[in-house]
Design an enzyme around this catalytic site. Structure first.
Site, PDB file in Angstrom:
ATOM      1  CG  ASP A  95     -56.907  12.423  32.520  1.00  0.00           C
ATOM      2  OD1 ASP A  95     -56.187  11.430  32.671  1.00  0.00           O
ATOM      3  OD2 ASP A  95     -56.943  13.093  31.472  1.00  0.00           O
TER       4      ASP A  95
ATOM      5  CG  ASP B   8     -48.234  14.367  28.647  1.00  0.00           C
ATOM      6  OD1 ASP B   8     -49.007  13.405  28.573  1.00  0.00           O
ATOM      7  OD2 ASP B   8     -47.837  14.841  29.722  1.00  0.00           O
TER       8      ASP B   8
END
Ligand code: 1PR
Length: 552
Positions: free
Chosen positions: A239, A401
Site C-alpha cells: 500500500d 473492499d
C-alpha cells in the site's frame, strides 16, 4: 541466420512462437504445401484446436506422408501441444481419428470431478526415473522450472512403459493425475506445454531443440518428491501513499482507517514502512510470485500527477521479473490541465511503465451499480470493459473492499447472506458482505456477489478479495467470505487481509479453494519473510515455486 520451418496447416495465432524463435536467433520459414516439407531441416508442428481437427487438416492437406517421411529420415522434429498429441496413437477427444503413431499411447480427458478442466497454469516438466542426468537435460528441461500449460486431454503417464521403448519422458501432475508434459527420443522432441509462453524456462527448451550443441548439457539431480503440480501463488502487497515530504512510501494501517488515527497520534505523520522499489525487489528475491502496488491516496490525488508511482513501476520492472499489479485511481479522470483522460489511457500509462495488470476498486463498484440500474446491460464504456478488451481479461483485476453487515435473518435484507460461525456482539449469525468505495470510507448498497457477477460479465480476469474487518488484524483470512465467493465465481480469487503468520497461509489454501494468497503487514513489519512463508508451506506439503537464480 539459421532457419527453422513451421508447419502452417491451420489458421491460428502462433505469433508468439515466431517471436520466441526469432528471439533465439532463428529465421522462420513457413511450410505451406506438402512439397515444402522436404525443404525443412528442423520442422516444428505447432498445435491448434482439437486432436481430430489437427490430424484431419494434416491428412486433407496432404501433409501426413511428408511429415512422416521427415521424421523417419531422422531430421529434427518438434511438436507443441496438439502437435505433441498428434505423435501418439490416438485421443479420446476424437476416437475415430488415428494419430501419427510414432509414440505408443492414447490421450484421455482429465477427470473434472475434483478440479477445473482445462488445466491452465504453471506446472512442471520433470524427467522421470533415476537416470535424470545429462542425456535427459538435452531437452533443456529443469526439475525446478515451471512451464505454461493449457489443455483438457493428456497422455496418462505409466512408469517405465515409454522409457522401455527408449523415450525420455518429462511429466507433470494435475491433482492425482500424472501425465506426459514433454517427450523426446532421437530426432523427436515434443511438449504438451507451450514453450513460447513459458518465459526463460520455455525458451531454454526451444533452444535445446534448435541447438545441435550437446556439449553444454547440464546434469541435474532427481526432482524432489512432491514437487509437481500447479503451484500456490504468494503475493506481496504494498500500500503506497505520499508522505509529508512528498515521497511515495509503503504504509499499512488496519481496517483501513486506523492509519488515519495513527497519523493523528503521531502528529500527522504517515507511517513509513519503507521504499516501494526496494521492498518490491526484496520480496521478489525472497520468492514472491507477484507484487501488487496499491496507490491508496489516489482517490484524493489525480493519478496523472502521480509521477512517482510510474517511476516506481519503471524502476521495479527493471529488476523484478514476476507479474506486477498496480491499483488506485484506475478510472476516467481529468488531468491537472483540465484534459479528460479515459481509464484506458490511465491503464496504458501504467502498462507502459511496467505493470502487467491493473487493479480497479471504487470504479468497479460504481460500474456494477450502473450495470444493474440498466437491467444488467453492458455499456461497453466502463474501465473494466475497455481495458480488458484492449489488454485481455488477465490484465484486469477487481479489488474488493468488503465489510460485514450483520442481520438476524436472511429475510432482513435483499442481499445475499451467509450463516457465520463468527456471530457479532448482538449474537446475530447472518451477514452479508457490503462493497465499499474510496478505501472503505463509503459503503454502498451492493454486495460482493452482485459485484463479482457484474464484473465477471464486464470481463474482469481476477478478484483481489480484501476484507476490511480482517485488514491488518493478523487474525487470519476471512475463510467464510472466500468460500462464499469461490462458490459462485469461476474467476481466480486472491485471498487478502488478515495474514499474521505462515499457518494462516496454509489454512487459506487448505480450507478454501483460493487461487492465491496475499500478505502485506506480515512482510512489511518483518514478522516473516516471503521465503519463510513459502518454506513453511513447502514443509507442510503444499507446492510452491522457488525462484530460479540464473539463466544458465
Ligand atoms: O478505489 O480503484 O482507487 O483503488 C484503491 C485501492 O486502494 C483499493 O484496492 C483499496 O483496497 C486500496 N486502499 C484504499 N485505502 C486503503 C487503506 O488502507 N486506507 N488499502 C487501501 C487497501 C488492503 C489490502 C491490504 C490487505 C492485506 N489495503 O491491500 O494489503 O488488507 O493486509 P494485511 O496482510 O496487512 O492484513 P481505487
Amino acid at each position: 541466420m539459421p532457419v527453422v520451418h513451421l508447419l502452417d496447416y491451420v489458421a491460428g495465432n502462433i505469433r508468439s512462437l515466431v517471436n520466441a524463435l526469432e528471439k533465439l536467433g532463428y529465421q522462420v520459414e513457413w511450410v505451406r504445401s506438402p512439397g515444402d516439407v522436404s525443404n525443412a531441416e528442423k520442422l516444428i508442428l505447432p498445435g491448434v484446436g482439437h486432436f481430430g481437427h489437427c490430424l484431419t487438416q494434416l491428412s486433407d492437406g496432404g501433409f501426413l506422408g511428408p511429415v512422416k517421411q521427415h521424421i523417419l529420415s531422422g531430421k529434427p522434429f518438434m511438436g507443441i501441444c496438439v502437435g505433441m498429441q498428434a505423435l501418439f496413437d490416438g485421443s479420446e477427444e476424437d476416437p475415430d481419428v488415428p494419430g501419427l503413431g510414432f509414440i505408443p499411447g492414447k490421450l484421455t480427458r482429465f477427470d473434472c470431478s475434483s478440479k477445473s478442466v482445462p488445466h491452465i497454469g504453471w506446472n512442471s516438466a520433470n524427467i522421470a526415473g533415476k537416470d535424470y542426468g545429462p542425456s535427459a537435460s538435452r531437452y533443456g528441461l529443469r526439475s525446478q522450472s515451471k512451464y505454461y500449460y493449457v489443455h483438457s486431454y493428456a497422455v496418462p503417464y505409466e512408469r517405465s512403459l515409454l522409457e522401455s521403448k527408449g523415450w525420455t519422458v518429462a511429466t507433470a501432475k494435475y491433482g492425482n493425475e500424472e501425465f506426459v508434459g514433454a517427450i523426446g527420443r532421437g530426432n523427436i522432441f515434443a511438449t504438451q506445454f507451450h514453450p513460447e509462453k513459458s518465459g526463460t524456462a520455455g525458451l531454454r527448451a526451444l533452444q535445446a531443440f534448435l541447438s545441435t550443441d550437446t556439449t553444454r548439457l547440464l546434469s541435474e539431480p532427481s526432482p524432489p518428491v512432491g514437487s509437481m503440480g500447479l503451484t500456490r501463488r504468494i503475493i506481496a502487497c504494498l500500500d503506497v501513499r505520499t508522505n509529508d515530504e512528498g515521497d511515495l512510501v509503503v504504509t499499512k494501517g488496519d481496517q483501513y482507517d486506523v492509519r488515519e488515527k495513527n497519523g493523528a497520534q503521531a502528529g500527522g505523520k504517515v507511517r513509513n514502512l519503507g521504499k516501494p522499489v526496494e521492498m518490491a525487489k526484496r520480496y521478489y528475491e525472497q520468492g514472491a510470485d507477484e507484487i501488487t502496488f496499491l496507490n491508496i491516496t489516489s482517490f484524493r490525488n489525480c493519478p496523472l500527477a502521480d509521477a512517482p508511482m510510474l517511476e516506481i513501476l519503471r524502476k521495479t520492472s527493471e529488476t523484478v521479473f514476476v507479474p506486477l499489479t498496480v491499483g488506485g485511481g484506475i478510472r476516467d479522470t481529468v488531468d491537472t490541465d483540465g484534459t479528460h483522460v479515459s481509464s484506458l489511457d490511465v491503464a496504458t500509462m501504467y502498462f507502459r511503465s511496467g505493470a502487467d495488470k491493473v487493479s480497479i476498486g471504487s470504479d468497479a463498484v460504481l460500474a456494477a451499480e450502473e450495470y444493474y440500474g440498466a437491467g444488467k446491460k453492458l455499456s461497453g464504456a466502463t474501465a473494466i470493459e475497455t481495458i480488458s478488451k484492449a489488454y485481455g481479461d488477465q490484465a484486469v483485476v477487481v479489488s474488493i473492499d468488503p465489510k460485514r453487515i450483520y442481520v438476524s435473518s436472511p429475510e432482513e435484507t435483499t442481499h445475499h447472506t451467509i450463516r457465520t460461525m463468527n456471530k457479532n456482539h448482538l449474537g446475530q449469525e447472518f451477514c452479508w458482505f457490503q462493497c465499499t468505495i474510496k478505501g472503505g470510507r463509503e459503503g454502498r448498497d451492493i454486495d460482493v456477489r452482485q459485484l463479482i457477477l457484474a464484473v465477471e460479465d464486464m470481463g474482469a480476469g481476477e478478484i483481489l478479495l480484501n476484507s476490511i474487518d480482517r485488514d491488518g488484524s493478523n487474525s487470519g483470512f476471512d475463510l467464510e467470505l472466500i468460500n462464499d465467493v469461490k462458490s459462485f465465481t469461476t474467476i481466480p480469487v486472491i485471498a487478502s487481509s488478515g495474514a499474521g503468520n505462515p499457518e494462516h497461509f496454509e489454512q487459506v489454501f487448505r480450507e478454501t479453494q483460493t487461487d492465491a494468497a496475499l500478505g502485506a503487514g506480515i512482510f512489511h513489519r518483518n514478522e516473516y519473510t516471503v521465503a519463510e512463508v513459502k518454506d513453511y508451506l513447502q514443509t507442510a506439503g503444499l507446492l510452491i515455486r522457488q525462484p530460479e537464480d540464473s539463466l544458465l
